[in-house]
Design a protein around this motif. Structure first.
Motif, PDB file in Angstrom:
ATOM      1  N   TYR A  91       6.482   9.277   1.562  1.00 32.61           N
ATOM      2  CA  TYR A  91       5.421   9.613   2.457  1.00 32.61           C
ATOM      3  C   TYR A  91       4.669  10.219   1.354  1.00 32.61           C
ATOM      4  O   TYR A  91       3.438   9.558   0.853  1.00 32.61           O
ATOM      5  CB  TYR A  91       5.787  10.499   3.668  1.00 32.61           C
ATOM      6  CG  TYR A  91       3.929  11.214   3.235  1.00 32.61           C
ATOM      7  CD1 TYR A  91       4.000  10.680   4.185  1.00 32.61           C
ATOM      8  CD2 TYR A  91       3.639  12.735   3.173  1.00 32.61           C
ATOM      9  CE1 TYR A  91       2.223  11.766   4.560  1.00 32.61           C
ATOM     10  CE2 TYR A  91       2.758  12.791   3.607  1.00 32.61           C
ATOM     11  CZ  TYR A  91       2.239  13.067   3.899  1.00 32.61           C
ATOM     12  OH  TYR A  91       0.968  13.460   4.511  1.00 32.61           O
ATOM     13  N   TYR A  96       4.986   4.149   2.884  1.00 30.39           N
ATOM     14  CA  TYR A  96       4.431   5.065   4.711  1.00 30.39           C
ATOM     15  C   TYR A  96       5.934   4.168   5.254  1.00 30.39           C
ATOM     16  O   TYR A  96       6.243   4.487   6.045  1.00 30.39           O
ATOM     17  CB  TYR A  96       3.360   5.160   4.898  1.00 30.39           C
ATOM     18  CG  TYR A  96       2.227   5.598   4.570  1.00 30.39           C
ATOM     19  CD1 TYR A  96       2.404   6.791   3.823  1.00 30.39           C
ATOM     20  CD2 TYR A  96       1.396   4.822   3.533  1.00 30.39           C
ATOM     21  CE1 TYR A  96       1.660   7.384   3.816  1.00 30.39           C
ATOM     22  CE2 TYR A  96       0.314   5.570   3.066  1.00 30.39           C
ATOM     23  CZ  TYR A  96       0.573   7.035   3.223  1.00 30.39           C
ATOM     24  OH  TYR A  96      -0.533   7.709   1.866  1.00 30.39           O
ATOM     25  N   ILE A 123       2.815  10.652   8.899  1.00 25.88           N
ATOM     26  CA  ILE A 123       2.787   9.504   8.344  1.00 25.88           C
ATOM     27  C   ILE A 123       1.630   9.090   9.327  1.00 25.88           C
ATOM     28  O   ILE A 123       1.003   7.836   8.653  1.00 25.88           O
ATOM     29  CB  ILE A 123       3.959   8.450   8.296  1.00 25.88           C
ATOM     30  CG1 ILE A 123       4.863   9.756   7.340  1.00 25.88           C
ATOM     31  CG2 ILE A 123       4.408   7.345   8.240  1.00 25.88           C
ATOM     32  CD1 ILE A 123       6.455   9.570   8.024  1.00 25.88           C
ATOM     33  N   VAL A 127      -2.075   6.795   7.379  1.00 22.22           N
ATOM     34  CA  VAL A 127      -2.165   5.139   8.108  1.00 22.22           C
ATOM     35  C   VAL A 127      -2.870   4.970   8.477  1.00 22.22           C
ATOM     36  O   VAL A 127      -4.059   4.013   8.049  1.00 22.22           O
ATOM     37  CB  VAL A 127      -0.753   4.821   9.036  1.00 22.22           C
ATOM     38  CG1 VAL A 127      -0.506   3.112   8.651  1.00 22.22           C
ATOM     39  CG2 VAL A 127       0.734   5.029   8.018  1.00 22.22           C
TER      40      VAL A 127
END
Length: 184
Positions: A91, A96, A123, A127
């Motif tokens: 991370y 990811y 995460i 993203v």
């Protein structure tokens, strides 16, 4: 099963240089003796993953991935920590998909693990928001902690205020010069 590990946001805190150095020296001492214990390898990898430096994070992940099977066989109590810090390391480096994969393995074993749930949220946030370009300085290429992002926004506003103030003063100075020049 409750966890005694910190929430993912707390894991963003780094060890001091001296603390990491103690772990490094212990690891190197055992390496020179020809046998590194699982505990020493894990401790050093843990400290490296928590580092804000990408090179350290990558080395920590490498140690954990190399030690992943050994830790599973030798110390089942380290399984969740190994999975968690692999997920955290990936991370922090911006990997990811790998972070999700390791975190999902942990959540499969411990669905109520608050630390893994917290990391899953981080995460997902990263993203959906996107990451900072990798062309930034190498001191901290990995995704920034939320507190750092907030501080950066505050610094940006302060910078804009300073630039605005300088522009206003420059305009006044220029207007004064033009007014004096037109009187002569």
């Amino acid at each position: 099963m409750p966890t005694e590990l910190p929430y993912a946001a707390d894991a963003e805190e780094s060890l001091s240089f001296d603390e990491l150095e103690v772990l490094r020296l212990q690891y190197q001492k055992e390496l020179a003796q020809g046998h590194v214990t699982v505990q020493t390898k894990f401790n050093y990898a843990w400290g490296l993953v928590k580092s804000p430096m990408r090179e350290h994070q990558a080395e920590g992940v490498r140690l954990l991935q190399g030690a992943h099977t050994e830790i599973y066989r030798a110390e089942p109590t380290r399984r969740r920590e190994c999975l968690y810090y692999l997920a955290l390391g990936h991370y922090k480096m911006g990997n990811y998909e790998e972070a999700r994969r390791f975190n999902a393995l942990l959540l499969d074993k411990e669905p109520s693990n608050l630390q893994a749930q917290s990391l899953a949220g981080l995460i997902d946030q990263r993203v959906t928001r996107g990451t900072l370009p990798s062309s930034l300085p190498l001191f901290h290429i990995s995704p920034l902690p939320l507190t750092t992002l907030r501080a950066a926004h505050a610094e940006g506003y302060i910078g804009m205020a300073i630039v605005g103030g300088v522009a206003a003063l420059s305009t006044l100075a220029l207007a004064t010069i033009i007014r004096r020049a037109s009187r002569k």
